[in-house]
Design a protein around this motif. Structure first.
Motif, mmCIF file in Angstrom:
data_model
loop_
_atom_site.group_PDB
_atom_site.id
_atom_site.type_symbol
_atom_site.label_atom_id
_atom_site.label_comp_id
_atom_site.label_asym_id
_atom_site.label_seq_id
_atom_site.Cartn_x
_atom_site.Cartn_y
_atom_site.Cartn_z
ATOM 1 N N ASN A 250 0.810 -1.217 0.000
ATOM 2 C CA ASN A 250 0.000 0.000 0.000
ATOM 3 C C ASN A 250 0.848 1.274 0.000
ATOM 4 O OD1 ASN A 250 -2.477 -1.332 0.021
ATOM 5 N ND2 ASN A 250 -2.398 -1.622 2.241
ATOM 6 N N TRP A 251 2.015 1.231 -0.601
ATOM 7 C CA TRP A 251 2.887 2.397 -0.644
ATOM 8 C C TRP A 251 2.296 3.468 -1.542
ATOM 9 C CZ3 TRP A 251 6.893 2.780 2.628
ATOM 10 C CH2 TRP A 251 7.384 1.600 3.201
ATOM 11 N N THR A 252 2.388 4.699 -1.061
ATOM 12 C CA THR A 252 1.895 5.853 -1.828
ATOM 13 C C THR A 252 3.055 6.810 -2.076
ATOM 14 O OG1 THR A 252 -0.271 5.654 -0.786
ATOM 15 C CG2 THR A 252 0.238 7.750 -1.880
ATOM 16 N N ALA A 253 3.246 7.214 -3.315
ATOM 17 C CA ALA A 253 4.353 8.112 -3.662
ATOM 18 C C ALA A 253 3.955 9.570 -3.470
ATOM 19 C CB ALA A 253 4.783 7.879 -5.101
ATOM 20 N N ILE A 275 7.031 19.437 -4.119
ATOM 21 C CA ILE A 275 6.345 18.155 -3.933
ATOM 22 C C ILE A 275 5.585 18.164 -2.602
ATOM 23 C CG2 ILE A 275 8.013 16.890 -5.328
ATOM 24 C CD1 ILE A 275 9.272 15.893 -2.716
ATOM 25 N N SER A 276 4.629 17.210 -2.458
ATOM 26 C CA SER A 276 3.830 17.078 -1.233
ATOM 27 C C SER A 276 3.358 15.644 -1.103
ATOM 28 C CB SER A 276 2.628 18.030 -1.276
ATOM 29 O OG SER A 276 1.761 17.710 -2.352
ATOM 30 N N VAL A 277 2.775 15.341 0.066
ATOM 31 C CA VAL A 277 2.169 14.026 0.305
ATOM 32 C C VAL A 277 0.733 14.237 0.771
ATOM 33 C CG1 VAL A 277 4.317 12.828 0.815
ATOM 34 C CG2 VAL A 277 3.092 13.983 2.659
ATOM 35 N N THR A 278 -0.142 13.316 0.380
ATOM 36 C CA THR A 278 -1.550 13.373 0.784
ATOM 37 C C THR A 278 -1.813 12.248 1.782
ATOM 38 O OG1 THR A 278 -2.226 14.308 -1.325
ATOM 39 C CG2 THR A 278 -3.947 13.289 0.029
ATOM 40 N N ILE A 279 -2.131 12.630 3.030
ATOM 41 C CA ILE A 279 -2.379 11.677 4.112
ATOM 42 C C ILE A 279 -3.883 11.414 4.191
ATOM 43 C CG2 ILE A 279 -2.150 11.257 6.573
ATOM 44 C CD1 ILE A 279 0.490 11.314 5.013
ATOM 45 N N PRO A 280 -4.334 10.168 3.997
ATOM 46 C CA PRO A 280 -5.772 9.884 3.934
ATOM 47 C C PRO A 280 -6.473 9.838 5.292
ATOM 48 C CG PRO A 280 -4.531 7.868 3.633
ATOM 49 C CD PRO A 280 -3.519 8.974 3.704
#
Length: 371
Positions: A250-253, A275-280
């Motif tokens: 379930n890795w998310t880039a 860049i950024s990351v989206t935390i669900p």
């Protein structure tokens, strides 16, 4: 005097003839044409006896006996008589107006419907009739065993009706047998209290166990030590591990396009990386990343403001060299889901000789592993 005596004899004779006639016909009271052996056009009274003591021996003058004592009681029926004096058909009504029990006993060797005694429970009544038999045969028969209903255990008496709504004071099993048990309306279900606590204005189900642990137990076969109650999209709850079962799948880039944030002639933080990351969802996340920087002595970092470092390298050489370690891992906690920018920082104004020149090139991805 003789005349009066003659008249009296005539009257007696008339009455004797009438009584003799009545024995072979019907007797009417307030009716000229009786249709039964005794036909009464009016009220009928029989002896009423109130009893407070025990034991009590029923006699030929009793008909309706009411018990109002303060303990269990014993009522004794009279012995049957064979031949002259037989009281076949005599009826007794016994009413128990107490919270105690009346035991009705026939005479020795006699019985009531074949039984050696009869119990009249609290607030009930029984009506018995003599069969005229003596000895081991059923000397008495039960005409009726009436019940004067009292309301308890969730029932309320209202006139001749029994309605739900009282206090459940006994062990109660609700076996639905495939039927639904519905509780609707604006009311609430309260367990352990009858007062709605602060903050529960919109709650439908409330448990108040005071200061004792273990107010709720849910067993569906999925429970295990350390599991938490989780919900699916429809609100269906099950027990599940706090660790995801598909950790490596379930890795998310990251999202966006990486730009070199270290081109400025001064040091500092808050540098844009693009860049950024989206935390669900809130929880603990495992981050892994890799970045190659060839530079003179400097400290370089990629981080999420208020959360922590994603990647950091410290000065290890006064001459140009690749900062290390290139590949790093981090564990970060996010209390709130959302999109988080990846920022950069360096300690001085040195511009790297090369940025992201490794093989492979920059990577950053993450996976949630615990709530």
């Amino acid at each position: 005097m003789h005349k009066h005596f003659t008249t009296l004899l005539k009257v007696v004779g008339f009455l004797t003839a009438s009584i003799a006639f009545a024995q072979t016909g019907n007797i009417g009271v307030n009716t000229a044409n009786p249709g039964s052996t005794i036909d009464i056009n009016g009220s009928l009274a029989a002896n009423y006896t109130a009893v407070n003591t025990t034991p009590y021996n029923l006699t030929a003058t009793d008909f309706y006996v009411s018990y109002n004592g303060i303990s269990n009681a014993v009522f004794n029926l009279p012995s049957a008589i064979s031949g002259i004096g037989n009281f076949k058909g005599r009826i007794y009504t016994i009413k128990n107006n107490t919270n105690f029990t009346i035991t009705v006993n026939p005479a020795s060797s006699e019985s009531i419907n074949g039984n050696t005694n009869l119990s009249v429970p609290e607030n009930q009544s029984v009506q018995l009739i003599s069969t005229g038999l003596a000895g081991a045969s059923s000397t008495w028969e039960i005409v009726s065993l009436g019940t004067s209903l009292t309301a308890n255990n969730g029932l309320t008496a209202l006139g001749g009706q029994m309605k739900l709504g009282g206090t459940l004071s006994q062990a109660t099993d609700i076996a639905t047998a495939g039927n639904n048990l519905s509780i609707n309306g604006t009311g609430k279900v309260l367990v352990g209290t009858n007062i709605v606590p602060t903050g529960a204005a919109n709650a439908k189900f409330i448990i108040d166990n005071g200061t004792t642990n273990g107010a709720l137990q849910i067993k569906d076969g999925s429970q295990q030590l350390g599991y938490v109650l989780t919900s699916d999209a429809n609100g269906l709850a099950t027990w599940s591990s706090t660790v995801t079962t598909a950790f490596a799948n379930n890795w998310t880039a990251y999202t966006g396009t990486l730009v070199n944030p270290f081109t400025g002639p001064t040091g500092g933080g808050g540098l844009a990386t693009g860049i950024s990351v989206t935390i669900p969802a809130k929880g603990w996340y495992f981050f892994r990343s890799g970045l190659a920087i060839n530079s003179d002595c400097n400290d370089y970092a990629f981080y999420i403001n208020g959360i922590g470092d994603v990647w950091r390298s410290y000065c290890g050489s006064n001459t140009a060299a690749f900062m290390f370690p290139r590949d790093q891992n981090r564990v970060l906690y996010f209390a709130t889901p959302g999109n988080y920018a990846i920022l950069a920082g360096k300690t001085n104004g040195i511009v790297p000789v090369s940025f992201n020149g490794g093989n492979p090139v920059f990577y950053l991805d993450f996976v949630k592993f615990q709530n």
